[in-house]
Scaffold this motif. Structure first.
Motif, PDB file in Angstrom:
ATOM      1  N   UNK A  22       0.852  -1.181   0.000  1.00  0.00           N
ATOM      2  CA  UNK A  22       0.000   0.000   0.000  1.00  0.00           C
ATOM      3  C   UNK A  22       0.893   1.238   0.000  1.00  0.00           C
ATOM      4  N   UNK A  23       0.528   2.210  -0.795  1.00  0.00           N
ATOM      5  CA  UNK A  23       1.373   3.387  -0.973  1.00  0.00           C
ATOM      6  C   UNK A  23       0.799   4.651  -0.329  1.00  0.00           C
ATOM      7  N   UNK A  24      -0.019   4.494   0.715  1.00  0.00           N
ATOM      8  CA  UNK A  24      -0.656   5.668   1.313  1.00  0.00           C
ATOM      9  C   UNK A  24       0.358   6.660   1.888  1.00  0.00           C
ATOM     10  N   UNK A  25       1.319   6.175   2.671  1.00  0.00           N
ATOM     11  CA  UNK A  25       2.296   7.093   3.280  1.00  0.00           C
ATOM     12  C   UNK A  25       3.065   7.878   2.225  1.00  0.00           C
ATOM     13  N   UNK A  26       3.428   7.219   1.155  1.00  0.00           N
ATOM     14  CA  UNK A  26       4.161   7.899   0.089  1.00  0.00           C
ATOM     15  C   UNK A  26       3.313   9.005  -0.544  1.00  0.00           C
ATOM     16  N   UNK A  27       2.021   8.719  -0.777  1.00  0.00           N
ATOM     17  CA  UNK A  27       1.150   9.728  -1.385  1.00  0.00           C
ATOM     18  C   UNK A  27       0.893  10.899  -0.430  1.00  0.00           C
ATOM     19  N   UNK A  28       0.768  10.604   0.878  1.00  0.00           N
ATOM     20  CA  UNK A  28       0.601  11.683   1.856  1.00  0.00           C
ATOM     21  C   UNK A  28       1.855  12.546   1.900  1.00  0.00           C
ATOM     22  N   UNK A  29       3.007  11.921   1.863  1.00  0.00           N
ATOM     23  CA  UNK A  29       4.270  12.667   1.841  1.00  0.00           C
ATOM     24  C   UNK A  29       4.354  13.532   0.580  1.00  0.00           C
TER      25      UNK A  29
END
Length: 132
Positions: A1-8
């Motif tokens: 899951x790439x949520x943290x990357x997109x939030x960053x």
């Protein structure tokens, strides 16, 4: 899951940020980071393996300039409160909302002149089961 990357990425897209936010924890020098906090949880699970989740994160900024730290985190907080869309690059999640759980606050001042300010957020997302 790439949520943290997109939030960053969303944090780094905010105009006027003095620093680039990275995933990880504060370093020994000037740092602007995003990392997970305890207390995240699954709120609903579905038969197909999809789940609704509440995820807790902290945004931290460390600098010797108190005005830079304070100003940057207040700017980030203001923009994140307006965040309505955050799209996964790999379709692993669907964004629902981002809640500011603590406005920016000072966490530390040390004897070497470093200031650390923190901002806490909670994300509500739907996570899709990984295809194998």
């Amino acid at each position: 899951m790439d949520f943290m990357e997109r939030l960053c990425d969303a944090i780094n897209a905010i105009p006027g940020n003095a620093e680039t936010c990275k995933l990880g924890y504060l370093g020994v020098g000037e740092s602007f980071v995003l990392y997970p906090l305890p207390g995240s949880r699954v709120t609903q699970e579905y038969m197909d393996g999809t789940s609704d989740q509440q995820l807790n994160y902290e945004i931290a900024l460390k600098s010797k300039s108190q005005s830079k730290v304070n100003g940057t985190l207040w700017s980030v907080q203001t923009e994140l409160e307006k965040l309505k869309v955050l799209t996964s690059d790999n379709r692993s999640f669907e964004f629902d909302e981002l809640i500011i759980t603590n406005k920016p606050f000072i966490n530390q001042i040390d004897e070497q002149g470093w200031f650390v300010f923190l901002l806490n957020v909670q994300a509500k997302i739907t996570v899709f089961k990984e295809e194998k």
